[in-house]
Design a protein around this motif. Structure first.
Motif: not given
Ligand SMILES: C[C@H](O)[C@H](O)[C@H]1CNC2=NC(N)=NC(=O)C2=N1
Length: 77
Positions: A36-38, A53, A55-56, A64
């Motif tokens: 769950n990290h893209h 990086t 995002h949250d 992560r």
């Molecule tokens: C809702 C979902 O779980 C979140 O948006 C996840 C998805 N993938 C993500 N990927 C990355 N790189 N940063 C995140 O903060 C992140 N949050």
């Protein structure tokens, strides 16, 4: 090697051709879903540029990102 610039882990991967590059991207995509990290990424023919990086966490590098980077490198071992 991954380099850290502007709150991103960055690495460029070169492959024999587009198909190899795309096959790599498919495998990274499944890892990203599992974790769950893209990635922020781009592909031009046989080259894949990946930036990681969190995002949250306000677009900073977190554990992560480091975990996904290690997992991505393992694909090519
Ligand atoms: C809702 C979902 O779980 C979140 O948006 C996840 C998805 N993938 C993500 N990927 C990355 N790189 N940063 C995140 O903060 C992140 N949050």
């Amino acid at each position: 090697m991954w380099r850290e610039e502007n709150n991103r882990l960055k690495k460029t991967f070169e492959f024999a051709d587009f198909q190899e590059a795309f096959a790599f991207m498919v495998r990274v995509a499944f890892l990203a879903e599992q974790q769950n990290h893209h990635p922020n990424w781009s592909n031009v023919y046989n080259s894949v540029e990946i930036e990681l990086t969190s995002h949250d966490a306000g677009n900073t590098v977190t554990e992560r990102d480091r975990k996904l980077a290690k997992s991505i490198d393992k694909i090519l071992q």
